[in-house]
Scaffold this active site. Structure first.
Site, mmCIF file in Angstrom:
data_model
loop_
_atom_site.group_PDB
_atom_site.id
_atom_site.type_symbol
_atom_site.label_atom_id
_atom_site.label_comp_id
_atom_site.label_asym_id
_atom_site.label_seq_id
_atom_site.Cartn_x
_atom_site.Cartn_y
_atom_site.Cartn_z
ATOM 1 C CG HIS B 26 -0.811 -0.935 -15.851
ATOM 2 N ND1 HIS B 26 -0.871 0.056 -14.903
ATOM 3 C CD2 HIS B 26 0.437 -0.851 -16.384
ATOM 4 C CE1 HIS B 26 0.275 0.729 -14.879
ATOM 5 N NE2 HIS B 26 1.084 0.194 -15.764
ATOM 6 C CB THR B 106 18.209 -6.909 -4.018
ATOM 7 O OG1 THR B 106 17.756 -5.631 -3.550
ATOM 8 C CG2 THR B 106 18.953 -6.731 -5.337
ATOM 9 C CE1 TYR B 151 4.433 7.153 -16.717
ATOM 10 C CE2 TYR B 151 4.348 7.006 -14.329
ATOM 11 C CZ TYR B 151 4.877 6.600 -15.540
ATOM 12 O OH TYR B 151 5.845 5.625 -15.553
ATOM 13 C CE LYS B 197 6.210 3.618 -17.749
ATOM 14 N NZ LYS B 197 7.501 3.445 -17.047
ATOM 15 C CG ASP B 225 10.286 5.598 -18.204
ATOM 16 O OD1 ASP B 225 11.258 4.880 -18.509
ATOM 17 O OD2 ASP B 225 9.558 5.390 -17.215
ATOM 18 C CG HIS B 324 9.363 5.439 -9.863
ATOM 19 N ND1 HIS B 324 8.942 4.410 -9.039
ATOM 20 C CD2 HIS B 324 9.068 5.058 -11.116
ATOM 21 C CE1 HIS B 324 8.419 3.457 -9.774
ATOM 22 N NE2 HIS B 324 8.481 3.806 -11.033
ATOM 23 C CB SER B 325 4.542 7.749 -9.563
ATOM 24 O OG SER B 325 3.264 7.135 -9.571
ATOM 25 C CG ASN B 326 4.208 0.842 -8.919
ATOM 26 O OD1 ASN B 326 3.216 0.352 -8.414
ATOM 27 N ND2 ASN B 326 4.878 0.262 -9.895
#
Lengths: 426, 426
Positions: B26, B106, B151, B197, B225, B324-326
């Site tokens: 990040h 997309t 997370y 993660k 993940d 999901h989380s961003n």
């Protein structure tokens, strides 16, 4: 939040003309259940659903449990399910043949059918509390009017016994009668698409009727619905004769497997309100491409939000959606119109029995303009209860012991040897 | 109805710790877009979404078109799509590799991601106008709190350059570091389920970390993940080692076909926020049973109602749903909590990056109790904009030219030879 102070569940009988179908003929009276949800502030929300005894019993068991709760809807189905299970043991009657017209008969669907009436009433009450139309509570309308299709029936001129409800439509038992009925529907209500309830006469006669409609109304969308009466070969023969003429065939044959076989061999889209009537029936039907249009009935799919859920599933899978109609009054017509206004990609005119029901429990029954109903922006559903009418129709329920839809029994009054046919009839 | 008098679209940069993933690390700052929808009555609705330049440009093009319209949401996606097409010609950049973490890239998803922020803001504003929480506008909550998962990230102790944002979490680069991080997450926030993660180290090292978590937190739900980093055989090896230990594997491998092959050969459920990220990806994935849990991100699925639509599709097909989380702030966390509270059958704790983001644009950032957030019954989302904070974070955006998420570029600051890996990495 707004709390519910009172809930009223009122069974009524409404008059119904002698309309013919596969199972028999409509009875002179048919039961409906009317729901009133009244808030502590005095706002009244209205709902309507089927009135057969088992639905009524579940509604009567559930109604009191809403008192004191808030005006929200997402928990309703689960809560009604408790009542359905409790009432079920003694009272559910799985033998009602006329309900074959509504597809499978399961606890899930009875739960949904009862829950939908309470959901609509809660949304109506919430709309009145907030001064907002129901469609805003559903995310907002994407169209300002909803198109309906004329619902053509083979029918007798009158019910057999004196004193039963009558009208001036006359009989329709052949192509000429069907076309005459369609002309009056077009003239009086502006309908531009037409659905013929079939399964009454041998398929060639019904094909002839649709062809006659095509000649009388060239280019107009036409549909034929025999309620699953035909075998796969018969369905394919009919399809071959109506390609280029019909917009779709509705439930030509019974069962997802048969529908899928027909669908594989015709270019005509197939619609259904019989083989896909609840969410658990979707995966098999969509996997086998058995249906191209699902006709939602917000009553048995579980309400207006459930109808939006169904629309989302159909949209995801590229399956069309439109709406089924069962004998209904203005409360349900308002609910159908509100939810239909919120669904993107609604390409087919919705069904309605409306012109056949001359009685109502709302003060100002809906009117059609060019076959469509304007989407009300008034608070709630945009209809007001006619309490005198409700009382009179309930009094009829008290006096006349019709407690379920039974088209076969009605037919036996004229043809004592009649039994509802086994499938396929042709 | 309530009309929109003003719309403000504000790009900001928020600080972000050096969290590692398959693509790199990040960056010290990541862009977000904050939306304010202000009604004629002065009610303010808040929304939040990705801040990469193309999203921002679509948002800036669309914002002014909302002015003068009503507070309804069903038409938003179609209307944003016009802007996406118009802006797209010059400005869309399809090469941003870090976005591989969000699945396919997309126009539909960019439209949805921008539309979602306006939808949330409109619902928030409508809630303030009506004095109702957003969940009531979504049909009502079915639970009073929403559980989140800790997370866990492999991470460096600090960003490479002096003066960049820092914290006191320290490095986590092995099983001991991961367990220590989990213990602090459990202690400070009460999380009881944990997601690691992965995709950072060879799979055996990440399996060892999950096993260490299992020893430290026996019986607690654990997830791994790697963002699609593994081949099918590697995924199956990992699955074999984590059966009975992991709750599910998230995106072990890339693409629906590979996921389906893995799913056929393991009893571990597979979750995804990469191969099923929009409605058009659902039919193939569900037909092949490629995923057992869809992790909705309300941003790129198109908003809160779209998340409910997704939940309806999943429910119909017997597929689980979670979130999901961003990297997000309190506006999106409020939105996630509101919609999650309305979804029946939400059996998995939702993801959140929250403990890693110490900055916010809301006056009272959320707090976790036993790993859960209480569902607000206050009007709208239940959060209030901190205008000073918004101004400061916008000023940072003006001063620092980070305009997109690019984890590979951030990694190259330390490892100049770094390139984001091709799939499968292992």
């Amino acid at each position: 939040m707004f709390r519910i102070a009172d809930v009223r569940v009122t069974p009524i009988l409404i008059s119904d003309p002698p309309l013919l179908n596969l199972q028999g003929v409509h009875q002179p009276y048919t039961p409906r259940t009317i729901i009133q949800v009244i808030t502590a502030n005095g706002a009244v929300g209205l709902g309507e659903t089927y009135g057969d005894t088992d639905y009524l019993r579940v509604a009567e068991a559930f109604g009191p449990r809403l008192v004191g709760t808030e005006l929200t809807v997402n928990r309703l189905t689960a809560e009604v399910a408790h009542c359905t299970r409790e009432v079920e043991v003694d009272h559910l009657d799985n033998t009602v043949q006329a309900e074959g017209l509504r597809g499978s008969r399961t606890l899930t669907k009875i739960t949904a059918s009862v829950g939908s009436a309470f959901e609509v009433a809660v949304l109506d009450a919430l709309g009145h509390e907030l001064g907002l139309p129901v469609h805003v509570l559903l995310g907002g309308k994407v169209r300002d009017s909803v198109s309906y299709s004329a619902y053509l029936f083979y029918r007798w001129a009158e019910h057999p016994d004196p004193g039963e409800p009558d009208d001036d439509w006359g009989a329709a038992l052949d192509p000429e009668g069907v076309v005459a009925q369609a002309r009056r529907m077009a003239r009086d209500y502006g309908f531009t698409s037409f659905k013929l309830k079939g399964g009454v006469f041998p398929p060639e006669q019904e094909v002839a009727a649709v062809r006659a409609l095509h000649e009388a109304f060239p280019g107009h969308p036409l549909r034929l619905d025999p309620n699953g009466a035909w075998s796969v070969p018969t369905s394919l023969e009919v399809a071959a004769q109506l390609e280029g003429i019909a917009e779709y065939l509705e439930d030509p044959t019974s069962g997802t497997e048969n529908m899928a076989e027909v669908a594989r061999k015709t270019s005509l889209p197939l619609a259904t309100n019989m083989c896909v009537t609840s969410f658990d029936e979707i995966p098999e039907a969509f996997a086998t491409d058995a249906v191209q249009v699902v006709l939602s009935d917000h009553h048995y799919w579980g309400g207006l939000r459930a109808t939006q859920d169904l629309a989302a599933v159909c949209r995801t899978y590229g399956v069309g959606i439109s709406m089924h109609s069962n004998t209904h009054l203005g409360i349900s017509l308002a609910a159908m119109t509100q939810v239909a206004s919120t669904i993107p990609g609604l390409r087919y005119a919705c069904d309605t029995h409306r012109p056949w029901q001359t009685e109502d429990v709302v003060v100002e029954p809906h009117t059609f303009s060019e076959g469509a109903i304007a989407v009300s922006d008034a608070p709630g559903l945009g209809v007001e209860l006619d309490t005198d009418s409700l009382a009179a129709l309930h009094q009829r329920w008290v006096e006349i012991p019709v407690r379920r839809r039974d088209d076969a029994a009605a037919m036996r009054r004229v043809h004592p040897e009649w039994v509802a046919p086994s499938f396929p009839r042709w």
